[in-house]
Design a protein around this motif. Structure first.
Motif, PDB file in Angstrom:
ATOM      1  N   ARG A 169       0.827  -1.205   0.000  1.00  0.00           N
ATOM      2  CA  ARG A 169       0.000   0.000   0.000  1.00  0.00           C
ATOM      3  C   ARG A 169       0.864   1.259   0.000  1.00  0.00           C
ATOM      4  N   SER A 170       0.565   2.182  -0.912  1.00  0.00           N
ATOM      5  CA  SER A 170       1.351   3.418  -0.989  1.00  0.00           C
ATOM      6  C   SER A 170       1.038   4.343   0.182  1.00  0.00           C
ATOM      7  N   SER A 171      -0.147   4.182   0.797  1.00  0.00           N
ATOM      8  CA  SER A 171      -0.555   5.046   1.905  1.00  0.00           C
ATOM      9  C   SER A 171      -0.177   4.476   3.268  1.00  0.00           C
ATOM     10  N   GLY A 172       0.510   3.337   3.282  1.00  0.00           N
ATOM     11  CA  GLY A 172       0.915   2.731   4.538  1.00  0.00           C
ATOM     12  C   GLY A 172      -0.140   1.807   5.098  1.00  0.00           C
ATOM     13  N   PRO A 173       0.031   1.321   6.337  1.00  0.00           N
ATOM     14  CA  PRO A 173      -0.940   0.399   6.937  1.00  0.00           C
ATOM     15  C   PRO A 173      -2.339   1.007   6.946  1.00  0.00           C
ATOM     16  N   PRO A 174      -3.363   0.199   6.713  1.00  0.00           N
ATOM     17  CA  PRO A 174      -4.730   0.731   6.701  1.00  0.00           C
ATOM     18  C   PRO A 174      -5.131   1.243   8.087  1.00  0.00           C
ATOM     19  N   THR A 175      -5.563   2.487   8.156  1.00  0.00           N
ATOM     20  CA  THR A 175      -5.932   3.096   9.440  1.00  0.00           C
ATOM     21  C   THR A 175      -7.408   2.833   9.726  1.00  0.00           C
ATOM     22  N   THR A 176      -7.705   1.589  10.042  1.00  0.00           N
ATOM     23  CA  THR A 176      -9.077   1.184  10.334  1.00  0.00           C
ATOM     24  C   THR A 176      -9.514   1.781  11.665  1.00  0.00           C
ATOM     25  N   PRO A 177     -10.707   2.372  11.756  1.00  0.00           N
ATOM     26  CA  PRO A 177     -11.193   2.896  13.045  1.00  0.00           C
ATOM     27  C   PRO A 177     -11.208   1.814  14.119  1.00  0.00           C
ATOM     28  N   VAL A 178     -11.062   2.220  15.375  1.00  0.00           N
ATOM     29  CA  VAL A 178     -10.923   1.261  16.472  1.00  0.00           C
ATOM     30  C   VAL A 178     -12.186   0.423  16.661  1.00  0.00           C
ATOM     31  N   ASP A 179     -13.337   0.909  16.209  1.00  0.00           N
ATOM     32  CA  ASP A 179     -14.570   0.144  16.370  1.00  0.00           C
ATOM     33  C   ASP A 179     -14.901  -0.686  15.133  1.00  0.00           C
ATOM     34  N   GLN A 180     -13.930  -0.834  14.231  1.00  0.00           N
ATOM     35  CA  GLN A 180     -14.137  -1.611  13.021  1.00  0.00           C
ATOM     36  C   GLN A 180     -12.946  -2.539  12.786  1.00  0.00           C
ATOM     37  N   ASP A 181     -13.152  -3.511  11.897  1.00  0.00           N
ATOM     38  CA  ASP A 181     -12.090  -4.441  11.518  1.00  0.00           C
ATOM     39  C   ASP A 181     -11.726  -4.225  10.059  1.00  0.00           C
ATOM     40  N   TYR A 182     -10.501  -4.597   9.723  1.00  0.00           N
ATOM     41  CA  TYR A 182     -10.047  -4.526   8.337  1.00  0.00           C
ATOM     42  C   TYR A 182     -10.533  -5.769   7.606  1.00  0.00           C
TER      43      TYR A 182
END
Length: 207
Positions: free
Chosen positions: A23-36
């Motif tokens: 990923r060019s934007s780095g690790p996915p910044t998933t909200p804490v109340d959600q899952d990737y």
């Protein structure tokens, strides 16, 4: 999304860097109340023949390398989707690999219990003469009800076999597969109770 089902696999997610094709934007910044949620496959399957929906609950959502829990969204943990301790699951977005999930622990007790009735066969070297030859090998494995899973380890392939499911026909198919690809047949003796002894000896080459 927040996944309300079980996430039975505990391990570590290592995200690929942009230089590695990630990923060019780095690790996915998933909200804490959600899952990737994305897709993944378990080698030796590939993005073309082993993809299924996969969920990650990452401990540190900004890190390139973090502990995480994971699980299949829809498919069962069996066959080509079987994940066990030591598996490396390739996480993808579309057809692009974006991370590797290294499995340290399987928390699902039912999966662990099922493994107790299995015999792990290791075959090597794996030599294919064309793409279709390789595809035919795995199609053969997929058609064997006694084969519960398989995964690569270096140049070898580890095949998990449900011992209780090995009947005359299944044993003949396994023996034929070993002969076709030139594997050492000796480990199959562990699957051959007394009623299969004559069959096994007949399949041995003569001098």
């Amino acid at each position: 999304m927040y996944f309300r089902g079980r996430l039975p696999f505990r391990g570590r997610i290592i995200w690929l860097t942009p230089e590695q094709g990630g990923r060019s934007s780095g690790p996915p910044t998933t909200p804490v109340d959600q899952d990737y949620a994305s897709t993944a496959f378990v080698p030796p399957r590939t993005v073309r023949n082993g993809l299924a929906s996969f969920v990650l609950r990452v401990d540190d959502r900004t890190a390139w390398n973090s502990p995480a829990n994971a699980g299949w969204l829809i498919v069962e943990n069996t066959g080509v989707y079987r994940i066990q301790v030591g598996s490396v699951v390739v996480v993808t977005e579309g057809s692009r690999a974006v991370g590797h999930f290294h499995v340290d622990e399987v928390l699902d007790a039912e999966v662990a219990m099922a493994a107790a009735d299995e015999l792990i066969l290791e075959v090597e070297p794996l030599t294919y003469y064309s793409y279709n030859d390789e595809a035919a090998f795995f199609e053969w494995l997929d058609k064997l009800p006694c084969v519960t899973s398989y995964r690569g380890r270096g140049r070898a392939l580890l095949i998990a076999v449900n011992v209780a499911a090995v009947d005359d026909e299944a044993f003949r198919d396994l023996l034929a597969l070993y002969q076709r690809y030139g594997f050492n047949r000796d480990p199959l003796r562990g699957l051959a109770p007394e009623r299969f002894t004559a069959l096994f000896e007949k399949a041995a080459p003569t001098d």
